[in-house]
Design a protein around this motif. Structure first.
Motif, PDB file in Angstrom:
ATOM      1  N   GLU A  13      -6.977  -5.532   5.940  1.00  0.00           N
ATOM      2  CA  GLU A  13      -7.023  -5.779   4.348  1.00  0.00           C
ATOM      3  C   GLU A  13      -6.986  -7.307   3.938  1.00  0.00           C
ATOM      4  O   GLU A  13      -7.961  -7.907   3.382  1.00  0.00           O
TER       5      GLU A  13
ATOM      6  N   GLU B 117     -10.035  -9.265   5.360  1.00  0.00           N
ATOM      7  CA  GLU B 117     -11.235  -8.964   4.228  1.00  0.00           C
ATOM      8  C   GLU B 117     -11.076  -9.882   2.995  1.00  0.00           C
ATOM      9  O   GLU B 117     -12.113 -10.316   2.839  1.00  0.00           O
ATOM     10  N   TYR B 118      -9.815 -10.170   2.483  1.00  0.00           N
ATOM     11  CA  TYR B 118      -9.784 -10.805   1.235  1.00  0.00           C
ATOM     12  C   TYR B 118     -10.105 -12.489   1.935  1.00  0.00           C
ATOM     13  O   TYR B 118     -10.659 -13.149   1.025  1.00  0.00           O
TER      14      TYR B 118
ATOM     15  N   ARG C  97       0.769  -1.195   0.071  1.00  0.00           N
ATOM     16  CA  ARG C  97       0.079  -0.122   0.088  1.00  0.00           C
ATOM     17  C   ARG C  97       0.703   1.232  -0.132  1.00  0.00           C
ATOM     18  O   ARG C  97       0.600   2.262  -0.629  1.00  0.00           O
TER      19      ARG C  97
END
Length: 162
Positions: free
Chosen positions: A43, A46-47, A22
């Protein structure tokens, strides 16, 4: 020795790579930022909760890179692919991307769709060498806060700030 591992839970090494990715992406927009490992962990979680296939490349027992794939109606998208600087140009990205292509092949497709920032020249060259030369979609948005737009790009008959 290079080994690909399927990921089912996030650990610190993976969260740190996501956070580094990022930071690198923001740098393509001229934005300086710091690594946020907690955001990287969130992140990746969430994936995984969404069921996205995630693979990590291990080189001699060290985390070298990762790829996140999204499968949507049997179409495979590379959501993100990242290789640590010290492992670049050693076949890690090729192995990770080939894994995404294998998933696409399992659905009878011979291509993977890739999200790439236009300033990510290394990734664009990497994909071109792998035969990816067709511009498929254009993402259009308002400028990010603090983003430095220095040029325009023509796509067909349209000019876009960039």
């Amino acid at each position: 020795m290079l080994e690909l591992i399927t990921i089912s839970e996030v650990n610190d090494a993976l969260a740190e790579m996501v956070a580094s990715f990022r930071v690198e992406l923001r740098s393509y927009k001229g934005i300086v930022s710091r690594t946020n490992v907690d955001a990287g962990r969130e992140e990746m979680e969430e994936y995984l909760v969404a069921g996205f296939p995630v693979f990590v490349a291990m080189v001699d027992g060290q985390y070298a890179g990762y790829v996140v794939c999204r499968v949507d109606s049997e179409v495979v998208w590379v959501e993100s692919i990242f290789v640590k600087e010290e492992f670049r140009r050693h076949g890690v990205a090729s192995a990770l991307h080939r894994k995404a292509e294998d998933i696409a092949a399992s659905y009878g497709d011979d291509t993977v769709y890739n999200y790439v920032h236009p300033n990510n020249h290394r990734m664009i060259e990497f994909l071109r060498k792998r035969g990816y030369t067709v511009l498929n979609l254009i993402e259009i948005c308002k400028p990010y806060k603090d983003e430095k737009l220095t040029q325009t790009i023509a796509v067909g008959e349209h000019d876009f700030d960039y």
